[in-house]
Scaffold this motif. Structure first.
Motif, short mmCIF file in Angstrom:
data_model
loop_
_atom_site.label_atom_id
_atom_site.label_comp_id
_atom_site.label_asym_id
_atom_site.label_seq_id
_atom_site.Cartn_x
_atom_site.Cartn_y
_atom_site.Cartn_z
N SER A 102 12.82 -31.65 -2.50
CA SER A 102 12.60 -32.68 -1.98
C SER A 102 12.12 -33.92 -2.66
O SER A 102 11.38 -33.42 -3.69
CB SER A 102 11.64 -32.43 -0.59
N ASP A 196 11.59 -27.11 3.38
CA ASP A 196 11.70 -28.52 4.20
C ASP A 196 12.85 -29.01 4.40
O ASP A 196 13.35 -29.65 5.52
CB ASP A 196 11.11 -29.57 2.99
N ASN A 197 13.86 -28.73 3.49
CA ASN A 197 15.39 -29.05 3.70
C ASN A 197 15.84 -28.50 5.02
O ASN A 197 16.91 -28.90 5.77
CB ASN A 197 16.32 -29.12 2.65
N LYS A 200 14.38 -29.70 8.18
CA LYS A 200 14.94 -31.04 8.35
C LYS A 200 16.26 -30.97 9.00
O LYS A 200 16.70 -31.93 9.87
CB LYS A 200 14.96 -31.87 7.06
N TYR A 201 17.13 -30.29 8.32
CA TYR A 201 18.38 -30.05 8.88
C TYR A 201 18.24 -29.48 10.52
O TYR A 201 19.06 -29.88 11.40
CB TYR A 201 19.05 -28.91 8.34
N THR A 203 16.01 -29.96 12.57
CA THR A 203 15.43 -31.10 13.26
C THR A 203 16.37 -32.17 13.70
O THR A 203 16.63 -32.46 15.02
CB THR A 203 14.37 -31.79 12.54
N ALA A 212 9.16 -30.88 9.80
CA ALA A 212 9.72 -30.38 8.70
C ALA A 212 8.61 -30.20 7.80
O ALA A 212 7.41 -30.12 8.32
CB ALA A 212 10.48 -31.35 8.19
N ASN A 298 19.69 -37.92 3.80
CA ASN A 298 20.27 -36.37 4.29
C ASN A 298 21.12 -36.45 5.69
O ASN A 298 21.64 -35.41 5.67
CB ASN A 298 18.86 -35.60 4.42
N SER A 299 20.85 -37.41 6.31
CA SER A 299 21.51 -37.63 7.68
C SER A 299 22.96 -37.61 7.32
O SER A 299 23.72 -36.85 8.32
CB SER A 299 21.16 -38.59 8.50
N TYR A 302 23.37 -33.63 6.79
CA TYR A 302 23.19 -32.48 7.92
C TYR A 302 24.09 -32.72 9.33
O TYR A 302 24.41 -32.14 9.92
CB TYR A 302 21.78 -32.85 8.48
#
Length: 372
Positions: A102, A196-197, A200-201, A203, A212, A298-299, A302
Motif C-alpha cells: 500500500s 489492505d488490498n 479494498k477490493y 469493499t 480496509a 485501484n478502482s 478492482y
C-alpha cells in the motif's frame, strides 16, 4: 478446523525465515535468473538495507540477482517482514527504502513522516505487480467460481458452509459435490498490504462493510503470519480458504477461485487467474499520484472495464526518498531499481508476477532517474 498449534508453528517459521538477500558481486554477464547483464550506473553505497512486503519476496530474489550481475561488489539485504514493518523501518531511518503493498497513507501521517525522514518528499514507485489469489482446499473440488459479493460474505463470516446456496448457485454443475463442512477462513495475522488490498477490493466490488487497512477486519477465522504461512496452512488443512499472492499459491500448488466479474459483458464469464488475465489488469491500471509519485488508482483494477481482466491485484511500492541526504545512498538505490525494472523482469511470470508493461516501465524509469 484446529489451526492454533499449526498457526503458532507457522508464525515461528515465517519469522525465522525473514528474507535476507545479498548481491555479492560478479563479473558474469548473466544473473542467477538467466537475465543478461545491462548497463547500469553502479557505485555509491556498497551495502543497501530494505524491508517490508512479503508479497514481493520472490521477485526480490530476481531483482537482487540482476543487481549482482550488473554491479560488482554491490549488496542488498532485504527482510520480508510485512508492509507495516517495512514502512515503520523506513520512517525510523533504519532502512534505505521500503517495500509496501500500500502507498504511504497521508491520513495516518505517513507522508509527512516520510518527508521529515528524507528531508524531501518520498515517492511511491509501483515496481512489482502480482495477483492476489483466493486459494482454497476442498478435497475433490479443483474448480470453483465465486463472485465478489460471495467472497466478501465468506471473509466477513456471513457465509459459513461450502454448500451455502450462494456458492451452489455459482457452481451449478457441481452443486451436489460441495460439502456441508464449515468454511475455515485463514487470514494474515500480521499487518499486511496484501490484506489492505484484498479488503479494498472486497469493499469496492463486493459490498464488504468491514473496512480496509493492513489488519484483517473480517472477524472470522484463524490468523497466520506471512503469505507463506497462510498458503502453507491452506495446503495442509481441509475446507480452508485464504487470500495470498499468486506466487505463494503456485508454490503450494493450491487451487484458486475463478472470479466472476461484470466487466464489459452482459453475459459475464468467470476469470481464471493466469499470466494473461493478470497482465490485462495491469495494462488497465491508472496512476492518480502527481509527478514521480506513482500512486495507482485501484478502482481501475478492482472494477475492470476490460473483459477477461483478473480483478484482485496488488502493486508493491518501493518507497524511496526523492532526494537522499547521502549521495552515495541515492546512487546505489538508483542502480538497484534500474536493475529491478530492467533485467530483473526476466522470469517474473514463472514466479507468479506480472512483468512490467512498457508504459509503466517508462514512468518508473523516469522517476528512478530523478532520484537525487
Amino acid at each position: 478446523m484446529n489451526l492454533k498449534r499449526s498457526s503458532a508453528l507457522l508464525g515461528v517459521l515465517a519469522a525465522a525465515g525473514a528474507l535476507t538477500l545479498s548481491a555479492c558481486g560478479s563479473d558474469n554477464n548473466s544473473s542467477a535468473n538467466g537475465a543478461a547483464k545491462i548497463d547500469v550506473a553502479c557505485g555509491g553505497k556498497s551495502s543497501l538495507k530494505a524491508s517490508g512486503s512479503t508479497a514481493q519476496k520472490n521477485a526480490m530474489d530476481r531483482f537482487v540477482a540482476a543487481y549482482q550481475a550488473n554491479c560488482s561488489s554491490a549488496k542488498l539485504d532485504y527482510t520480508g517482514s510485512g508492509s507495516g514493518a517495512g514502512v515503520n523501518d523506513f520512517l525510523g531511518n533504519q532502512t534505505d527504502f521500503a517495500g509496501s503493498d500500500s502507498p504511504l497513507d497521508p491520513a495516518k501521517g505517513e507522508t509527512d513522516k516520510a518527508a521529515a525522514r528524507c528531508a524531501s518528499p518520498a515517492w511511491n514507485l509501483p515496481a512489482v505487480f502480482g495477483p492476489i489469489a483466493v486459494a482454497y482446499n476442498i478435497p475433490g473440488i479443483d474448480d470453483l467460481v465465486l463472485d465478489p459479493p460471495t467472497i466478501a460474505k465468506i471473509f466477513s463470516g456471513d457465509i459459513t458452509a461450502w454448500n451455502d446456496p450462494a456458492i451452489k448457485a455459482l457452481n451449478s454443475n457441481k452443486a451436489d459435490k460441495l460439502p456441508s463442512d464449515k468454511i475455515g477462513v485463514i487470514y494474515r495475522s500480521d499487518e499486511s498490504g496484501t490484506t489492505d488490498n484484498f479488503q479494498k477490493y472486497l469493499t469496492a466490488a463486493g459490498g464488504y462493510a468491514k473496512g480496509a487497512g493492513k489488519a484483517f477486519n473480517g472477524g472470522v477465522g484463524e490468523g497466520v503470519k506471512g503469505s507463506d504461512g497462510t498458503s502453507a496452512a491452506v495446503s495442509t488443512t481441509k475446507f480452508t480458504i485464504t487470500y495470498t499472492e499468486w506466487s505463494f499459491a503456485k508454490a503450494q500448488k493450491l487451487s484458486t477461485v475463478r472470479v466472476l466479474t461484470t466487466a464489459t459483458s452482459n453475459d459475464p464469464k468467470p476469470v481464471d487467474l493466469t499470466a494473461e488475465t493478470a497482465a490485462k489488469a495491469v495494462d488497465a491500471a491508472k496512476v492518480k499520484g502527481e509527478g514521480n509519485d506513482l500512486v495507482l488508482d485501484n478502482s481501475s483494477i478492482y472494477k475492470p472495464t476490460t473483459g477477461g481482466a483478473y480483478p484482485i491485484m496488488l502493486a508493491t511500492y518501493e518507497i524511496v526518498c526523492s532526494k537522499y541526504s547521502d549521495a552515495d545512498t541515492a546512487k546505489a538505490v538508483k542502480a538497484f531499481l534500474t536493475s529491478a525494472v530492467g533485467n530483473g523482469q526476466t522470469g517474473l511470470a514463472d514466479a507468479g508476477y506480472v512483468p512490467l508493461p512498457d508504459a509503466f516501465k517508462t514512468k518508473l524509469t523516469t522517476a528512478i532517474n530523478a532520484i537525487q
